[in-house]
Each structure stands twice: as structure tokens, then as C-alpha cells.
Design an enzyme around this catalytic site. Structure first.
Site, PDB file in Angstrom:
ATOM      1  N   PHE A 172     -13.687 -10.232 -25.617  1.00  0.00           N
ATOM      2  CA  PHE A 172     -12.557  -9.798 -24.905  1.00  0.00           C
ATOM      3  C   PHE A 172     -11.926  -8.485 -25.112  1.00  0.00           C
ATOM      4  CE2 PHE A 172      -8.883  -9.457 -22.794  1.00  0.00           C
ATOM      5  CZ  PHE A 172      -8.957  -9.789 -21.015  1.00  0.00           C
ATOM      6  N   GLU A 232      -2.269 -12.306 -26.153  1.00  0.00           N
ATOM      7  CA  GLU A 232      -3.040 -12.625 -25.040  1.00  0.00           C
ATOM      8  C   GLU A 232      -0.876 -12.971 -24.077  1.00  0.00           C
ATOM      9  OE1 GLU A 232      -5.126 -15.027 -23.609  1.00  0.00           O
ATOM     10  OE2 GLU A 232      -6.665 -15.261 -25.502  1.00  0.00           O
ATOM     11  N   GLY A 233      -0.190 -11.375 -24.520  1.00  0.00           N
ATOM     12  CA  GLY A 233       0.670 -11.245 -23.250  1.00  0.00           C
ATOM     13  C   GLY A 233       2.063 -11.683 -24.421  1.00  0.00           C
ATOM     14  N   THR A 234       3.100 -10.884 -24.965  1.00  0.00           N
ATOM     15  CA  THR A 234       4.356 -11.388 -26.217  1.00  0.00           C
ATOM     16  C   THR A 234       4.903 -12.013 -25.181  1.00  0.00           C
ATOM     17  OG1 THR A 234       5.822  -9.279 -25.230  1.00  0.00           O
ATOM     18  CG2 THR A 234       4.376  -9.147 -27.099  1.00  0.00           C
TER      19      THR A 234
HETATM   20  N1  COS Z   1      -3.550 -12.884 -11.012  1.00  0.00           N
HETATM   21  C1  COS Z   1      -4.365 -11.977 -10.347  1.00  0.00           C
HETATM   22  N2  COS Z   1      -3.881 -10.860 -10.244  1.00  0.00           N
HETATM   23  C2  COS Z   1      -2.767 -10.217 -10.729  1.00  0.00           C
HETATM   24  C3  COS Z   1      -2.265 -11.171 -11.487  1.00  0.00           C
HETATM   25  C4  COS Z   1      -2.623 -12.012 -11.833  1.00  0.00           C
HETATM   26  N3  COS Z   1      -1.782 -13.080 -12.331  1.00  0.00           N
HETATM   27  N4  COS Z   1      -0.877  -9.993 -11.951  1.00  0.00           N
HETATM   28  C5  COS Z   1      -1.260  -9.330 -11.332  1.00  0.00           C
HETATM   29  N5  COS Z   1      -1.814  -9.154 -10.304  1.00  0.00           N
HETATM   30  C6  COS Z   1      -2.970  -8.196  -9.418  1.00  0.00           C
HETATM   31  C7  COS Z   1      -1.084  -7.548  -8.645  1.00  0.00           C
HETATM   32  O1  COS Z   1      -1.473  -8.947  -7.182  1.00  0.00           O
HETATM   33  C8  COS Z   1      -1.747  -6.175  -8.682  1.00  0.00           C
HETATM   34  O2  COS Z   1      -2.520  -6.114  -7.480  1.00  0.00           O
HETATM   35  P1  COS Z   1      -2.326  -5.160  -5.617  1.00  0.00           P
HETATM   36  O3  COS Z   1      -1.794  -3.742  -6.652  1.00  0.00           O
HETATM   37  O4  COS Z   1      -3.526  -5.111  -5.131  1.00  0.00           O
HETATM   38  O5  COS Z   1      -1.720  -6.135  -5.460  1.00  0.00           O
HETATM   39  C9  COS Z   1      -2.493  -5.544 -10.020  1.00  0.00           C
HETATM   40  O6  COS Z   1      -2.513  -6.833 -10.575  1.00  0.00           O
HETATM   41  C10 COS Z   1      -1.441  -4.774 -10.495  1.00  0.00           C
HETATM   42  O7  COS Z   1      -0.241  -6.141 -11.039  1.00  0.00           O
HETATM   43  P2  COS Z   1       1.436  -5.778 -11.506  1.00  0.00           P
HETATM   44  O8  COS Z   1       2.345  -4.327 -10.450  1.00  0.00           O
HETATM   45  O9  COS Z   1       2.536  -6.680 -11.585  1.00  0.00           O
HETATM   46  O10 COS Z   1       1.033  -5.070 -12.656  1.00  0.00           O
HETATM   47  P3  COS Z   1       2.180  -4.565 -13.861  1.00  0.00           P
HETATM   48  O11 COS Z   1       1.075  -3.902 -14.115  1.00  0.00           O
HETATM   49  O12 COS Z   1       3.366  -4.430 -13.603  1.00  0.00           O
HETATM   50  O13 COS Z   1       1.484  -5.799 -15.109  1.00  0.00           O
HETATM   51  C11 COS Z   1       2.298  -6.956 -16.686  1.00  0.00           C
HETATM   52  C12 COS Z   1       1.634  -6.825 -15.236  1.00  0.00           C
HETATM   53  C13 COS Z   1       3.478  -6.854 -17.657  1.00  0.00           C
HETATM   54  C14 COS Z   1       2.257  -9.012 -16.319  1.00  0.00           C
HETATM   55  C15 COS Z   1       0.375  -7.027 -17.218  1.00  0.00           C
HETATM   56  O14 COS Z   1       0.130  -5.755 -17.327  1.00  0.00           O
HETATM   57  C16 COS Z   1       0.333  -7.623 -18.102  1.00  0.00           C
HETATM   58  O15 COS Z   1       0.110  -9.351 -18.461  1.00  0.00           O
HETATM   59  N6  COS Z   1       0.069  -7.301 -19.306  1.00  0.00           N
HETATM   60  C17 COS Z   1       0.055  -7.889 -20.790  1.00  0.00           C
HETATM   61  C18 COS Z   1      -1.634  -7.906 -21.094  1.00  0.00           C
HETATM   62  C19 COS Z   1      -1.800  -8.193 -22.438  1.00  0.00           C
HETATM   63  O16 COS Z   1      -1.483  -9.525 -22.051  1.00  0.00           O
HETATM   64  N7  COS Z   1      -2.206  -7.995 -22.955  1.00  0.00           N
HETATM   65  C20 COS Z   1      -2.894  -8.606 -24.134  1.00  0.00           C
HETATM   66  C21 COS Z   1      -4.484  -8.451 -24.373  1.00  0.00           C
HETATM   67  S1  COS Z   1      -5.703  -9.724 -25.170  1.00  0.00           S
HETATM   68  S2  COS Z   1      -4.914  -9.862 -26.612  1.00  0.00           S
END
Ligand code: COS
Length: 390
Positions: free
Chosen positions: A123, A364-366
Site C-alpha cells: 500500500f 495508519e494515522g497518528t
Molecule cells: N471515507 C470516505 N471519504 C472520506 C473520508 C472517509 N473516511 N474521509 C474524508 N473523505 C473525503 C471527504 O468527504 C472529502 O470529500 P469531498 O471533497 O468530496 O467532500 C475528501 O475526502 C477530503 O476530506 P477532508 O477534507 O476531511 O481531508 P483532509 O485533507 O482534511 O484530511 C485527514 C483528513 C487528516 C483525516 C486525512 O488526511 C488522514 O486520514 N490523514 C492520515 C493519513 C494516514 O493515515 N496515513 C497513513 C498511511 S498508511 S501508514
């Protein structure tokens, strides 16, 4: 409400425990020290059916539930957390995403190989400049006739060296910013321009392999797209919604191992003329460890159950990961303290659990990202009306 495992689920846990005691326990410490990923043992997990637990039977999977998968990864992590990382990426982040978003052709081409362990999945979302802010990714996929040409760098890619198939996220709309214009691709090993680059040497989880991935004019057919063009961020977020429940279970496995070691040591070690388990200072630590892990376990199983029911589980998965990883990290820390000087040596497994557990609060997200997800859900007017938000 039912808090009992079914007989089949108990049998699954017993089977994983038995497999681990034979194939993993005798080697886990040595693999950790050598940073060795035992691909042969991982493939044996495929023979046992563990690599396809929740995948559809028609594609070689076990047709089981997500709860079943959670129970398996929790038990595996008690024995070797690094192998549990490889397992989580392969099955939860990779194969399950193909099952959810793939075309019938993609599912028939890839899922049987992934479920059997013939192929290993990866991934690739994170990049050197962006982890938490996943939507800031810069890897580009430029359309060229019937193909896409990818350029960029991915970081922290588990299973990359031995991997056969990469689920990778890139920007297909060069004008786009943030979450829009991102697309998911399935790229097979050996595709020219897909380069497994630098190895990352880590504090823990050293039985899982972690590499950078470089894409240099990597040309893939348009059929490599998974999900719709421009919908990649949604694919990634949905994948992480369930992946986080798996990491919570992994943390619980490590935390349980730390508690098991603490119990054993406290009952055997004597100080001031009695086993140290007789001292209240030790008893209170054990009580806190057991209680916090139990709280994490209930949140984790509930989130997994919600997923199995097809109900929303974004917030619940984030809560499970937040609680379980914190409880497990604290359990490892306190268990090491109970071990005293021995805990600081490689003679006891607790030092490995202590190193392994930390990343469950990071990948997978802090924990901070989990709090963003939880607080957004609680504060949004629609969600706040639901009983689960209280
Ligand atoms: N399921 C479906 N869609 C989602 C979603 C979810 N859980 N979370 C967000 N979305 C969609 C939103 O609805 C939005 O869509 P629209 O623009 O059509 O409305 C879009 O994605 C952007 O969402 P959002 O504005 O919430 O995004 P952000 O950039 O603010 O990011 C976080 C939010 C911080 C929660 C996200 O970037 C995240 O999870 N980051 C951590 C990443 C991670 O875990 N990385 C580890 C990788 S594996 S080691």
C-alpha cells in the site's frame, strides 16, 4: 448484545496460537535482530487460510467476517508484531481494497494469488514530504494515450522488497490540489520504472520490511486504475477506516504480550522475601494494564462488528486505534518497569514489545489524526445527533 466468541472464532484463535508457537516463537527474537522478514512463514499463513479470511470465497478467500480477521491479527501480534504489520498491509490495506473497489477482472486476476500467499501486496500512499497530510501527495500519473506515466517517490512502504503488487496513489489531474484529482493504481512488480529503493532501518517492527519506492517514467495501462479516476483519496480513506481497526487489534496483541510477560515475571521474581506480585505497586500496574487493554478490546471488536454490519465505522475505528495503541504502549512501558534491569536487556522479550508497540500510535494515522477524525465526527451537527456520538 453478545460478548462471547463463537466456537468457530475460538477455533480460529487457537489455530493461530498453535501455528505461532510452532513456526514463530522459536525465531521471533532472531528475526527481529536480523531485520529478517520470513516470507516462507508468511506463505504458510496463506496455506492455513489466514491471508484470505474476509475475502470472497469466489476469489479464493475464506468468506469470513472482519471480526475473524481482527481476532487473527491480534493473536499473531502477540507473537510477532512485525509479521502482523506485513499481514495487515497485505490483507487489510491491499487485498480487501481490491475486493471492495476492483473490477471483476482485477478481482479474478489478483485476489486468488493474494489469498493463497502466492503474491504479496503493498500500500503506497505516504511520500517523503507528507504523511498525516495525505492529500498533499505529489506523485504524478500523466495520461499518455491508453496509458499513464507515473513519476514520484513513496516512503514507508511495507512489504516492498518481496512485494508483487502495489496499490499506489497518484495525482492524475496536474491542476488539482488537495484531495481532488488523486487516483488509485494497481502496479505489478517488474513494471519498468517501478524501483524499490532505500531500506528504512527501524526502532521496532523489524520483521516487516520497509522501503522507499521510486517511480521513474513508470508506464501502466489505463486498466491499472482501481476505483474511478479522481476518486483515489476516497479509496485511501475508506481503506484506512478499516485498516485502523486492524492496527488497534495489533496493538492489543502486543499489549497483551506485555501484560503476559509482566504477570509471569511478577509471580516468579522475588524481592524483600516475597514474589514482587505481592506488592501493591506492582498489583496496581497490572490492574491498570488489564483494564485499559480490555477497554481497547471492546472498542476494537465493536468497530469491527460495525464494519461487518455495513454500518459507518470511521469514528469508531479511530477511537479503537486511539485507545488500544495508548493502552498497549503504556502496558509495554509498565511491563518493562516491572522487569527492572532485566527489561532493559535482550534476555527477555519485553524490550522487543516495547520497541514494536510505539508505531501503533503513528502509522495508519497518528493518534493526533485519530483525534481529528473523532472530533470532526462528534462536532458535526448530523453526527452529534446519533447516540453513538455521546
Ligand atoms: N471515507 C470516505 N471519504 C472520506 C473520508 C472517509 N473516511 N474521509 C474524508 N473523505 C473525503 C471527504 O468527504 C472529502 O470529500 P469531498 O471533497 O468530496 O467532500 C475528501 O475526502 C477530503 O476530506 P477532508 O477534507 O476531511 O481531508 P483532509 O485533507 O482534511 O484530511 C485527514 C483528513 C487528516 C483525516 C486525512 O488526511 C488522514 O486520514 N490523514 C492520515 C493519513 C494516514 O493515515 N496515513 C497513513 C498511511 S498508511 S501508514
Amino acid at each position: 448484545m453478545d460478548f462471547e466468541l463463537t466456537p468457530d472464532q475460538q477455533e480460529l484463535v487457537d489455530m493461530v496460537r498453535d501455528f505461532c508457537s510452532r513456526e514463530i516463537d522459536p525465531h521471533a527474537s532472531q528475526w527481529d535482530q536480523a531485520e529478517h522478514f520470513p516470507l516462507d512463514v508468511f506463505r504458510k499463513m496463506g496455506e492455513l487460510g489466514l491471508l484470505g479470511i474476509p475475502l470472497p470465497e469466489q476469489y479464493g478467500g475464506g468468506g469470513g467476517s472482519f471480526v475473524d480477521y481482527i481476532l487473527a491479527i491480534e493473536e499473531l501480534a502477540r507473537h510477532d508484531a512485525g509479521l502482523a504489520t506485513a499481514y495487515s498491509v497485505h490483507l487489510s490495506a491491499h487485498a480487501s481494497t481490491i475486493a471492495a473497489w476492483g473490477t471483476p477482472e482485477q478481482k479474478s486476476r489478483y485476489l486468488p494469488k493474494l489469498a493463497s500467499g502466492q503474491w504479496l501486496g503493498c500500500f503506497a500512499l505516504t511520500e517523503p514530504h507528507c504523511g498525516s497530510d495525505a492529500a498533499a501527495l505529489r506523485t504524478r500519473a500523466d495520461r499518455d494515450g491508453e496509458a499513464y506515466v507515473l513519476n514520484g517517490t513513496k516512503q514507508w512502504i511495507t512489504n516492498a522488497k518481496s512485494g508483487d503488487l502495489f496499490l499506489l496513489f497518484a495525482r492524475t489531474d496536474p491542476e488539482s490540489k488537495g484531495a481532488r484529482g488523486i487516483t488509485a493504481f494497481l502496479i505489478e512488480k517488474g513494471t519498468p520504472g517501478l524501483i524499490v529503493d532505500r531500506k528504512t532501518h527501524k526502532l521496532g517492527m523489524r520483521t516487516s520490511e520497509t522501503y522507499d519506492l521510486v517511480l521513474k517514467d513508470c508506464r501502466v495501462p489505463a486498466s491499472a486504475v482501481i476505483g474511478a479516476v479522481g476518486e483515489g483519496f476516497k479509496v485511501a480513506m475508506r481503506t484506512l477506516d478499516s485498516g485502523r481497526i486492524g492496527i488497534a487489534a495489533q496493538a492489543l496483541g502486543i499489549g497483551q504480550a506485555a501484560l503476559d510477560e509482566a504477570r509471569k515475571f511478577a509471580l516468579e521474581r522475588e524481592a524483600f522475601g516475597q514474589p514482587i506480585a505481592r506488592f501493591q505497586a506492582i498489583q496496581w500496574k497490572i490492574a491498570d494494564m488489564a483494564t485499559q487493554l480490555a477497554a481497547g478490546r471492546i472498542l476494537t471488536y465493536r468497530a469491527a462488528w460495525l464494519k461487518d454490519q455495513g454500518l459507518p465505522h470511521t469514528k469508531e475505528g479511530a477511537m479503537a486505534k486511539l485507545q488500544a495503541s495508548r493502552a498497549a504502549r503504556e502496558a509495554a512501558q509498565e511491563s518493562l518497569q516491572i522487569h527492572g534491569g532485566y527489561g532493559f536487556s535482550q534476555e527477555f522479550p519485553i524490550e522487543r514489545h516495547y520497541r514494536d508497540v510505539k508505531v501503533t500510535e503513528i502509522y495508519e494515522g497518528t493518534s493526533e489524526v485519530q483525534k481529528i477524525v473523532i472530533s470532526r465526527a462528534v462536532l458535526s451537527a448530523r453526527r452529534a445527533l446519533e447516540p453513538a456520538a455521546r
